[in-house]
Design a protein around this motif. Structure first.
Motif, PDB file in Angstrom:
ATOM      1  N   LYS A   1     -27.258  15.187   6.485  1.00 49.47           N
ATOM      2  CA  LYS A   1     -25.997  15.626   6.990  1.00 49.47           C
ATOM      3  C   LYS A   1     -24.920  14.479   6.413  1.00 49.47           C
ATOM      4  N   GLN A   2     -25.395  13.385   7.397  1.00 50.92           N
ATOM      5  CA  GLN A   2     -24.198  12.159   7.170  1.00 50.92           C
ATOM      6  C   GLN A   2     -24.616  11.725   6.294  1.00 50.92           C
ATOM      7  N   ALA A   3     -25.734  11.961   4.905  1.00 51.03           N
ATOM      8  CA  ALA A   3     -25.041  10.974   3.428  1.00 51.03           C
ATOM      9  C   ALA A   3     -24.184  11.894   2.427  1.00 51.03           C
ATOM     10  N   GLU A   4     -23.874  13.523   3.003  1.00 53.75           N
ATOM     11  CA  GLU A   4     -23.766  14.478   1.849  1.00 53.75           C
ATOM     12  C   GLU A   4     -21.535  14.102   2.269  1.00 53.75           C
ATOM     13  N   VAL A   5     -21.592  13.350   4.296  1.00 53.08           N
ATOM     14  CA  VAL A   5     -20.137  13.339   4.518  1.00 53.08           C
ATOM     15  C   VAL A   5     -20.113  12.229   4.001  1.00 53.08           C
ATOM     16  N   PHE A   6     -20.586  10.793   4.053  1.00 52.41           N
ATOM     17  CA  PHE A   6     -20.491   9.993   3.996  1.00 52.41           C
ATOM     18  C   PHE A   6     -20.263   8.894   2.726  1.00 52.41           C
ATOM     19  N   PHE A   7     -21.679   9.588   1.165  1.00 52.45           N
ATOM     20  CA  PHE A   7     -20.852   9.073   0.166  1.00 52.45           C
ATOM     21  C   PHE A   7     -19.870   9.905  -0.623  1.00 52.45           C
ATOM     22  N   PRO A   8     -19.641  11.111  -0.324  1.00 48.54           N
ATOM     23  CA  PRO A   8     -18.206  11.606  -1.033  1.00 48.54           C
ATOM     24  C   PRO A   8     -17.189  10.387  -1.048  1.00 48.54           C
TER      25      PRO A   8
ATOM     26  N   LYS B   1     -16.194   6.623  11.414  1.00 43.18           N
ATOM     27  CA  LYS B   1     -16.463   6.558  13.708  1.00 43.18           C
ATOM     28  C   LYS B   1     -17.183   7.766  13.126  1.00 43.18           C
ATOM     29  N   GLY B   2     -16.415   9.344  12.845  1.00 45.11           N
ATOM     30  CA  GLY B   2     -16.686  10.123  13.001  1.00 45.11           C
ATOM     31  C   GLY B   2     -18.146  10.962  12.253  1.00 45.11           C
ATOM     32  N   THR B   3     -18.135   9.465  11.307  1.00 46.43           N
ATOM     33  CA  THR B   3     -19.493   9.983   9.957  1.00 46.43           C
ATOM     34  C   THR B   3     -21.276   9.015  10.501  1.00 46.43           C
ATOM     35  N   LEU B   4     -20.623   7.616  10.443  1.00 47.59           N
ATOM     36  CA  LEU B   4     -21.993   7.323  11.257  1.00 47.59           C
ATOM     37  C   LEU B   4     -21.905   6.871  12.460  1.00 47.59           C
ATOM     38  N   THR B   5     -22.983   6.351  13.287  1.00 50.80           N
ATOM     39  CA  THR B   5     -23.392   5.950  14.873  1.00 50.80           C
ATOM     40  C   THR B   5     -22.525   4.431  14.681  1.00 50.80           C
ATOM     41  N   ASN B   6     -22.706   3.451  15.522  1.00 44.57           N
ATOM     42  CA  ASN B   6     -21.747   2.577  15.717  1.00 44.57           C
ATOM     43  C   ASN B   6     -23.055   0.808  14.523  1.00 44.57           C
ATOM     44  N   GLU B   7     -23.806   1.461  15.578  1.00 45.74           N
ATOM     45  CA  GLU B   7     -24.882   0.652  14.874  1.00 45.74           C
ATOM     46  C   GLU B   7     -25.158   0.822  12.702  1.00 45.74           C
ATOM     47  N   GLN B   8     -24.840   1.859  12.915  1.00 45.50           N
ATOM     48  CA  GLN B   8     -24.297   2.117  11.046  1.00 45.50           C
ATOM     49  C   GLN B   8     -23.586   1.001  10.250  1.00 45.50           C
ATOM     50  N   GLN B   9     -22.408   1.548  11.526  1.00 45.88           N
ATOM     51  CA  GLN B   9     -21.474   1.418  11.056  1.00 45.88           C
ATOM     52  C   GLN B   9     -21.868  -0.830  10.967  1.00 45.88           C
ATOM     53  N   VAL B  10     -22.170  -1.353  11.918  1.00 51.48           N
ATOM     54  CA  VAL B  10     -21.743  -2.789  11.672  1.00 51.48           C
ATOM     55  C   VAL B  10     -23.569  -3.496  10.572  1.00 51.48           C
ATOM     56  N   LYS B  11     -24.261  -2.025  10.237  1.00 57.69           N
ATOM     57  CA  LYS B  11     -25.079  -2.048   8.819  1.00 57.69           C
ATOM     58  C   LYS B  11     -24.676  -2.772   8.285  1.00 57.69           C
ATOM     59  N   PHE B  12     -23.452  -1.098   7.751  1.00 57.96           N
ATOM     60  CA  PHE B  12     -22.474  -1.067   6.035  1.00 57.96           C
ATOM     61  C   PHE B  12     -21.988  -2.062   6.542  1.00 57.96           C
TER      62      PHE B  12
END
Length: 170
Positions: A53-60, A124-135
């Motif tokens: 679900k995250q990938a479906e929102v994040f990649f577009p 912010k609504g798509t990724l967790t804080n940890e995922q944002q840092v990694k990104f």
């Protein structure tokens, strides 16, 4: 005599078909770029631990962000294009032209930074804080990893005394 003519014609046909079958370098560069992008998407999905679900929102979102940055980069190229041609020809570039190009480039830099900030805030609504840092550190790590792989590959080359390690095939 007839047989040698037939053999000659057959060889010419064979040679011409092999020459026409060679890949165009520009196509190969596009293929390489596409493979690199696919690798980056796979690596990003793996490193961030994205759920479906995250990938479906994040990649577009990521795709539209990259397209916007690409448009801004093209605009900047257009700004400098004429001045670069002038300078390479040895023609004089006026202070007014240079200042104008620098001001336009500065404005595009501000737009680019605003686009990056908008994209980061949209995560912010798509990724967790940890995922944002990694990104945020993903691109630097991927580039350094690619440089390291190229350096290792060069060190194994013929000019360094032969291949020291076996190449990984899979």
């Amino acid at each position: 005599m007839k047989i040698s003519n037939l053999v000659l014609i057959a060889l010419l046909l064979l040679l011409s078909t092999t020459l026409l079958a060679q890949r165009d370098r520009r196509m190969q560069d596009r293929d390489d770029r596409g493979r690199m992008e696919m690798y980056a998407i796979w690596k990003l999905t793996d490193d961030l631990g994205l759920e479906e679900k995250q990938a479906e929102v994040f990649f577009p979102k990521l795709r539209s962000h990259k397209e916007e940055l690409s448009k801004l980069q093209e605009k900047e190229k257009e700004i400098w294009k004429d001045l670069v041609i002038k300078a390479k020809k040895g023609e004089e570039v006026s202070d007014k032209e240079l200042k104008s190009a620098m001001d336009k480039s500065k404005a595009l830099g501000k737009k680019r930074n605003a686009e990056k900030e908008k994209f980061k805030n949209g995560l912010k609504g798509t990724l967790t804080n940890e995922q944002q840092v990694k990104f945020m550190i993903f691109s630097r790590e991927m580039v350094s990893d690619a440089k390291e792989r190229m350096r290792d590959h060069r060190e194994r080359g013929r000019d360094k005394g032969g291949y020291k390690k076996k190449r990984k095939r899979w």
